[in-house]
Scaffold this motif. Structure first.
Motif, PDB file in Angstrom:
ATOM      1  N   VAL A 171      29.129  28.519  51.167  1.00 50.64           N
ATOM      2  CA  VAL A 171      29.848  29.379  52.114  1.00 50.64           C
ATOM      3  C   VAL A 171      31.237  28.805  52.396  1.00 50.64           C
ATOM      4  CG1 VAL A 171      29.890  30.209  54.511  1.00 50.64           C
ATOM      5  CG2 VAL A 171      27.801  30.406  53.153  1.00 50.64           C
ATOM      6  N   ALA A 172      31.324  27.493  52.613  1.00 54.74           N
ATOM      7  CA  ALA A 172      32.621  26.850  52.859  1.00 54.74           C
ATOM      8  C   ALA A 172      33.554  27.025  51.659  1.00 54.74           C
ATOM      9  CB  ALA A 172      32.429  25.370  53.182  1.00 54.74           C
ATOM     10  N   ALA A 173      33.021  26.925  50.447  1.00 57.16           N
ATOM     11  CA  ALA A 173      33.845  27.096  49.246  1.00 57.16           C
ATOM     12  C   ALA A 173      34.327  28.541  49.114  1.00 57.16           C
ATOM     13  CB  ALA A 173      33.058  26.674  48.010  1.00 57.16           C
ATOM     14  N   ILE A 174      33.463  29.499  49.416  1.00 56.91           N
ATOM     15  CA  ILE A 174      33.851  30.912  49.332  1.00 56.91           C
ATOM     16  C   ILE A 174      34.925  31.231  50.364  1.00 56.91           C
ATOM     17  CG2 ILE A 174      33.013  33.265  49.728  1.00 56.91           C
ATOM     18  CD1 ILE A 174      30.335  32.308  48.409  1.00 56.91           C
ATOM     19  N   VAL A 175      34.756  30.744  51.595  1.00 50.80           N
ATOM     20  CA  VAL A 175      35.751  30.972  52.651  1.00 50.80           C
ATOM     21  C   VAL A 175      37.087  30.349  52.253  1.00 50.80           C
ATOM     22  CG1 VAL A 175      36.377  30.373  55.029  1.00 50.80           C
ATOM     23  CG2 VAL A 175      34.104  31.278  54.530  1.00 50.80           C
ATOM     24  N   ALA A 176      37.053  29.127  51.731  1.00 49.77           N
ATOM     25  CA  ALA A 176      38.294  28.463  51.294  1.00 49.77           C
ATOM     26  C   ALA A 176      38.966  29.253  50.177  1.00 49.77           C
ATOM     27  CB  ALA A 176      37.990  27.039  50.845  1.00 49.77           C
ATOM     28  N   ALA A 177      38.202  29.735  49.211  1.00 48.46           N
ATOM     29  CA  ALA A 177      38.768  30.526  48.114  1.00 48.46           C
ATOM     30  C   ALA A 177      39.379  31.824  48.643  1.00 48.46           C
ATOM     31  CB  ALA A 177      37.687  30.829  47.071  1.00 48.46           C
ATOM     32  N   TRP A 178      38.686  32.492  49.565  1.00 48.89           N
ATOM     33  CA  TRP A 178      39.184  33.733  50.178  1.00 48.89           C
ATOM     34  C   TRP A 178      40.546  33.473  50.835  1.00 48.89           C
ATOM     35  CZ3 TRP A 178      36.726  38.608  50.526  1.00 48.89           C
ATOM     36  CH2 TRP A 178      37.310  39.532  51.397  1.00 48.89           C
ATOM     37  N   LEU A 179      40.627  32.407  51.632  1.00 47.00           N
ATOM     38  CA  LEU A 179      41.865  32.091  52.349  1.00 47.00           C
ATOM     39  C   LEU A 179      42.990  31.692  51.400  1.00 47.00           C
ATOM     40  CD1 LEU A 179      40.412  30.184  55.418  1.00 47.00           C
ATOM     41  CD2 LEU A 179      41.341  32.505  55.363  1.00 47.00           C
ATOM     42  N   LEU A 180      42.667  30.962  50.338  1.00 49.59           N
ATOM     43  CA  LEU A 180      43.691  30.564  49.379  1.00 49.59           C
ATOM     44  C   LEU A 180      44.194  31.744  48.551  1.00 49.59           C
ATOM     45  CD1 LEU A 180      42.216  27.152  48.191  1.00 49.59           C
ATOM     46  CD2 LEU A 180      44.289  27.510  49.560  1.00 49.59           C
ATOM     47  N   LEU A 181      43.330  32.719  48.283  1.00 51.30           N
ATOM     48  CA  LEU A 181      43.726  33.883  47.498  1.00 51.30           C
ATOM     49  C   LEU A 181      44.418  34.971  48.328  1.00 51.30           C
ATOM     50  CD1 LEU A 181      40.635  34.274  45.149  1.00 51.30           C
ATOM     51  CD2 LEU A 181      42.968  33.613  44.500  1.00 51.30           C
ATOM     52  N   MET A 182      44.239  34.940  49.642  1.00 47.30           N
ATOM     53  CA  MET A 182      44.779  36.013  50.479  1.00 47.30           C
ATOM     54  C   MET A 182      46.286  36.233  50.299  1.00 47.30           C
ATOM     55  SD  MET A 182      44.511  36.901  54.528  1.00 47.30           S
ATOM     56  CE  MET A 182      42.812  36.480  54.608  1.00 47.30           C
ATOM     57  N   PRO A 183      47.121  35.220  50.240  1.00 46.25           N
ATOM     58  CA  PRO A 183      48.558  35.487  50.101  1.00 46.25           C
ATOM     59  C   PRO A 183      48.960  36.173  48.794  1.00 46.25           C
ATOM     60  CG  PRO A 183      48.199  33.248  50.869  1.00 46.25           C
ATOM     61  CD  PRO A 183      46.858  33.790  50.477  1.00 46.25           C
ATOM     62  N   VAL A 184      48.133  36.094  47.770  1.00 49.06           N
ATOM     63  CA  VAL A 184      48.518  36.623  46.462  1.00 49.06           C
ATOM     64  C   VAL A 184      47.621  37.757  45.972  1.00 49.06           C
ATOM     65  CG1 VAL A 184      49.616  34.483  45.728  1.00 49.06           C
ATOM     66  CG2 VAL A 184      47.192  34.834  45.267  1.00 49.06           C
ATOM     67  N   CYS A 185      46.622  38.145  46.728  1.00 50.42           N
ATOM     68  CA  CYS A 185      45.655  39.140  46.262  1.00 50.42           C
ATOM     69  C   CYS A 185      45.586  40.328  47.236  1.00 50.42           C
ATOM     70  CB  CYS A 185      44.290  38.469  46.113  1.00 50.42           C
ATOM     71  SG  CYS A 185      43.058  39.519  45.365  1.00 50.42           S
ATOM     72  N   PRO A 186      46.303  41.427  46.935  1.00 38.90           N
ATOM     73  CA  PRO A 186      46.314  42.579  47.841  1.00 38.90           C
ATOM     74  C   PRO A 186      44.927  43.138  48.209  1.00 38.90           C
ATOM     75  CG  PRO A 186      48.088  42.785  46.262  1.00 38.90           C
ATOM     76  CD  PRO A 186      47.243  41.609  45.830  1.00 38.90           C
ATOM     77  N   PRO A 187      43.931  43.165  47.292  1.00 32.87           N
ATOM     78  CA  PRO A 187      42.617  43.661  47.728  1.00 32.87           C
ATOM     79  C   PRO A 187      41.989  42.812  48.839  1.00 32.87           C
ATOM     80  CG  PRO A 187      42.752  43.721  45.339  1.00 32.87           C
ATOM     81  CD  PRO A 187      43.969  42.991  45.821  1.00 32.87           C
ATOM     82  N   ILE A 188      42.224  41.507  48.814  1.00 30.58           N
ATOM     83  CA  ILE A 188      41.699  40.648  49.879  1.00 30.58           C
ATOM     84  C   ILE A 188      42.450  40.934  51.180  1.00 30.58           C
ATOM     85  CG2 ILE A 188      41.543  38.254  50.682  1.00 30.58           C
ATOM     86  CD1 ILE A 188      40.743  37.462  47.868  1.00 30.58           C
ATOM     87  N   ILE A 189      43.763  41.133  51.093  1.00 32.47           N
ATOM     88  CA  ILE A 189      44.544  41.475  52.288  1.00 32.47           C
ATOM     89  C   ILE A 189      44.026  42.775  52.886  1.00 32.47           C
ATOM     90  CG2 ILE A 189      46.832  42.143  53.123  1.00 32.47           C
ATOM     91  CD1 ILE A 189      48.010  40.357  50.886  1.00 32.47           C
ATOM     92  N   GLN A 190      43.867  43.802  52.063  1.00 32.53           N
ATOM     93  CA  GLN A 190      43.410  45.108  52.567  1.00 32.53           C
ATOM     94  C   GLN A 190      42.004  45.025  53.154  1.00 32.53           C
ATOM     95  OE1 GLN A 190      44.880  48.121  53.051  1.00 32.53           O
ATOM     96  NE2 GLN A 190      46.791  47.090  52.535  1.00 32.53           N
TER      97      GLN A 190
END
Length: 174
Positions: free
Chosen positions: A24-43
């Motif tokens: 879970v910690a790894a998934i959350v970290a990946a989500w946060l690291l990808l947010m600035p560059v991944c519009p689907p995660i932002i949306q």
């Protein structure tokens, strides 16, 4: 004297709780690291803040992801529907003949909120502040982040049992 400790000959069982926590910690970290560059995660995250996720399950899955200071979230409390819904129905001069600012027609308050802008009415004293006179209100929410944005408009009304309801007045954009 104490005898030297003997190594355990029992097979060790994996600690699944620890492994799940690390995953879970790894998934959350990946989500946060990808947010600035991944519009689907932002949306997806914006939809979470606006209570517009496709399902409760998808909203609940995102709850471990920190919500503070991610976007510029603004709220607007209105005693009249947003301007797009007023065109042809209300003459601004009739409502306020001495007011030169017709772009803010019907706006009671605006606010910038760090996270979860819907809490203006779902988990705050906004219900007491703005809904005491039992008139319908509208909550307009906007979130912006790195060129992405989302706007939601909620109609707030009271039923015959004096219970307030919050209903999305627009269809989510596909």
């Amino acid at each position: 004297m104490n005898a030297p400790a003997k190594p355990s000959t029992l097979p060790s069982k994996p600690d699944w709780g620890y492994r799940i926590l690390l995953a879970v910690a790894a998934i959350v970290a990946a989500w946060l690291l990808l947010m600035p560059v991944c519009p689907p995660i932002i949306q997806s995250t914006m939809q979470r803040f606006h209570l517009r996720t496709p399902s409760f399950a998808w909203w609940a899955i995102q709850t471990p992801i920190p919500a503070m200071y991610n976007f510029k979230n603004t709220t607007e409390i209105r005693d009249l529907p947003p301007p797009g819904e007023l065109e042809g129905l209300v003459d601004p001069l009739w409502l306020s003949p001495l007011d030169d600012n017709t772009t803010e027609l019907g706006v009671l308050a605006t606010r910038t909120i760090n996270h979860y802008p819907t809490r203006e009415f779902t988990f705050a004293n906004g219900r007491v502040r703005y809904l005491q006179d039992e008139s319908p209100r509208w909550l307009v929410i906007e979130s912006h982040y790195r060129g992405e944005s989302l706007q939601s408009t909620y109609a707030l009304s009271r039923d015959d049992a004096s219970v307030w309801h919050m209903e999305l007045t627009e269809e989510p954009a596909e």
